[in-house]
Write a protein that holds these residues in place. Structure first.
Motif, mmCIF file in Angstrom:
data_model
loop_
_atom_site.group_PDB
_atom_site.id
_atom_site.type_symbol
_atom_site.label_atom_id
_atom_site.label_comp_id
_atom_site.label_asym_id
_atom_site.label_seq_id
_atom_site.Cartn_x
_atom_site.Cartn_y
_atom_site.Cartn_z
ATOM 1 N N GLU A 7 0.829 -1.208 0.000
ATOM 2 C CA GLU A 7 0.000 0.000 0.000
ATOM 3 C C GLU A 7 0.864 1.259 0.000
ATOM 4 O OE1 GLU A 7 -3.334 0.310 -0.359
ATOM 5 O OE2 GLU A 7 -3.198 -1.832 -0.810
ATOM 6 N N GLU A 8 1.982 1.205 0.694
ATOM 7 C CA GLU A 8 2.896 2.351 0.708
ATOM 8 C C GLU A 8 3.483 2.588 -0.683
ATOM 9 O OE1 GLU A 8 7.072 3.749 2.905
ATOM 10 O OE2 GLU A 8 6.036 1.912 3.530
ATOM 11 N N ILE A 9 3.880 1.509 -1.358
ATOM 12 C CA ILE A 9 4.438 1.636 -2.709
ATOM 13 C C ILE A 9 3.382 2.179 -3.669
ATOM 14 C CG2 ILE A 9 5.371 0.347 -4.670
ATOM 15 C CD1 ILE A 9 6.620 -1.595 -2.656
ATOM 16 N N ILE A 10 2.144 1.686 -3.530
ATOM 17 C CA ILE A 10 1.068 2.148 -4.416
ATOM 18 C C ILE A 10 0.826 3.637 -4.221
ATOM 19 C CG2 ILE A 10 -1.416 1.981 -4.856
ATOM 20 C CD1 ILE A 10 -1.139 -1.054 -4.320
ATOM 21 N N ARG A 11 0.818 4.110 -2.968
ATOM 22 C CA ARG A 11 0.631 5.542 -2.724
ATOM 23 C C ARG A 11 1.746 6.358 -3.377
ATOM 24 N NH1 ARG A 11 -0.912 3.724 2.457
ATOM 25 N NH2 ARG A 11 1.174 4.168 3.266
ATOM 26 N N GLU A 12 2.976 5.858 -3.268
ATOM 27 C CA GLU A 12 4.102 6.561 -3.884
ATOM 28 C C GLU A 12 3.964 6.579 -5.407
ATOM 29 O OE1 GLU A 12 7.436 4.407 -2.434
ATOM 30 O OE2 GLU A 12 7.335 5.258 -0.397
ATOM 31 N N ASP A 13 3.575 5.446 -5.976
ATOM 32 C CA ASP A 13 3.414 5.365 -7.437
ATOM 33 C C ASP A 13 2.309 6.300 -7.917
ATOM 34 O OD1 ASP A 13 5.438 3.518 -7.550
ATOM 35 O OD2 ASP A 13 4.142 1.790 -7.897
ATOM 36 N N MET A 14 1.180 6.299 -7.222
ATOM 37 C CA MET A 14 0.071 7.141 -7.648
ATOM 38 C C MET A 14 0.434 8.620 -7.559
ATOM 39 S SD MET A 14 -2.164 5.142 -8.782
ATOM 40 C CE MET A 14 -3.325 6.440 -9.139
ATOM 41 N N ALA A 15 1.259 8.991 -6.587
ATOM 42 C CA ALA A 15 1.707 10.386 -6.492
ATOM 43 C C ALA A 15 2.543 10.749 -7.718
ATOM 44 C CB ALA A 15 2.510 10.590 -5.208
ATOM 45 N N GLN A 16 3.368 9.796 -8.190
ATOM 46 C CA GLN A 16 4.166 10.059 -9.390
ATOM 47 C C GLN A 16 3.276 10.186 -10.624
ATOM 48 O OE1 GLN A 16 8.025 7.915 -9.873
ATOM 49 N NE2 GLN A 16 7.379 6.789 -8.049
#
Length: 363
Positions: A262-271
């Motif tokens: 979930e942390e990686i997904i949040r980072e990806d979506m921000a990009q």
């Protein structure tokens, strides 16, 4: 060589469309195979389907009510680890290349009829089969690092492989991965060079360039199609299903714990959101149907192979039009009047579905 160039981007629907309801759907009903993911699939002549993912190859019956497991995970005869493609030679004959095991298995019925060696290089993939039985290979993965290379793009190669002699013959190169500089953050969206096979010919695309190139198995260019679309800019609505799809992918690849995913997904979506309004590829991962038509899915972030509508271009370079598919649907194969695809529902349960192609109602 023939060059077909369109002044803009033609509009209109293709002369065929999906029927309102599928002929069958398999994967969401009691007793169906429970798909974790589907990498590839093909239709058999009777309307049944053979599909593969990371660890198994499955055959679904012509009415979609039953299934058989053709190959399970492992390294023994008739087992698979990474079946990146399947090819149908007849009603009971299926070729399954496995890049991790560097071998090609021919199944006839539910038995192994032959096992052949593939080149022992993880970057090779089988794009198709030539008229004389040779394999048409391409670089599924980079053959080397593309960081700080001299050229703007890392080259990939189109290669013929003779199963009988083990001979490799590289016939053409193409732009595969764009160069990256040391210290630069890897972009979350980048263009790619892709190769597929249509009617026994190599077909090359680069997703940042509205152009398709056809080559004979000996590398000779026979046709180029170009068009001039407006820039494809990332919009918020294109990100609608990205988070859900990333969860499916990361769960499949067992990336970290659930919290870490979930942390990686949040980072990806921000990009992704930081790129809204910026140019993105013109299309996703192309494929060819049994008639030699090339299908270009509309580009979607995070799941570029799952984008409707699909633009269809004939082997002669004629722009046939666009085909709409249901949401969260990815086409795997089109043969005759049947279309095989993968459907994700709102709970991300995956099933395979076969639709009939009917004359477009607007034509």
């Amino acid at each position: 060589m023939r060059i077909v160039e369109y002044a803009g981007q033609p509009e209109g629907e293709a002369p065929f469309a999906l029927a309102a309801e599928p002929r069958y759907r398999h994967g969401a009903n009691p007793g169906d195979y429970e798909f974790q993911f589907v990498d590839t699939g093909r239709l058999l002549p009777d309307g049944s389907a053979v599909v593969a993912w990371y660890s198994e190859v499955i055959v679904v019956s012509p009415d979609g009510t039953t299934h058989e497991v053709l190959a399970t995970a492992g390294e023994g005869p008739g087992e698979v680890i990474s079946p990146h493609a399947v090819f149908v030679l007849g009603q009971d004959s299926v070729f399954v290349p496995d890049d991790r095991l560097s071998r090609l298995t021919l199944f006839v019925g539910d038995s192994v009829a032959r096992i052949s060696s593939l080149p022992r290089a993880g970057h090779f993939g089988v794009a198709g089969i030539g008229s004389s039985g040779e394999l048409l290979l391409w670089n599924r993965h980079p053959a080397s690092l593309w960081i700080d290379i001299e050229d703007e793009w890392l080259a990939g190669h189109m290669t013929l492989f003779d199963i009988e002699t083990g001979t490799l013959d590289t016939v053409a190169s193409y732009d595969h991965f764009p160069r990256q500089r040391s210290g630069e953050e890897s972009p979350i969206i980048r263009p790619m060079g892709e190769v597929t096979v249509a009617a026994g010919r190599f077909v090359y695309t680069r997703s940042d360039r509205p152009e398709i190139t056809w080559r004979l198995p000996d590398g000779t260019i026979t046709r180029i199609v170009r068009w001039r679309p407006e820039p494809n800019l990332l919009a918020e609505e294109l990100l609608e299903h990205s988070e859900a799809y990333m969860r499916v992918l990361y769960r499949r690849h067992r990336v970290g714990s659930e919290a870490r995913r979930e942390e990686i997904i949040r980072e990806d979506m921000a990009q992704y959101r930081a790129m809204i309004g910026q140019p993105v590829p013109f299309f996703g991962t192309p494929f060819a149907d049994a008639a030699g038509n090339v299908w270009l899915p509309s580009y979607r972030p995070a799941y570029p192979e799952e984008g409707s509508p699909y633009t269809v271009i004939s082997p002669d370079g004629e722009w046939l039009g666009q085909v709409e598919t249901p949401p969260r649907f990815r086409i795997l194969d089109v043969t005759g009047n049947l279309l095989l695809g993968v459907q994700r529902d709102n709970l991300d349960i995956i099933s395979v579905a076969v639709y009939e192609l009917i004359p477009s109602p607007r034509r």
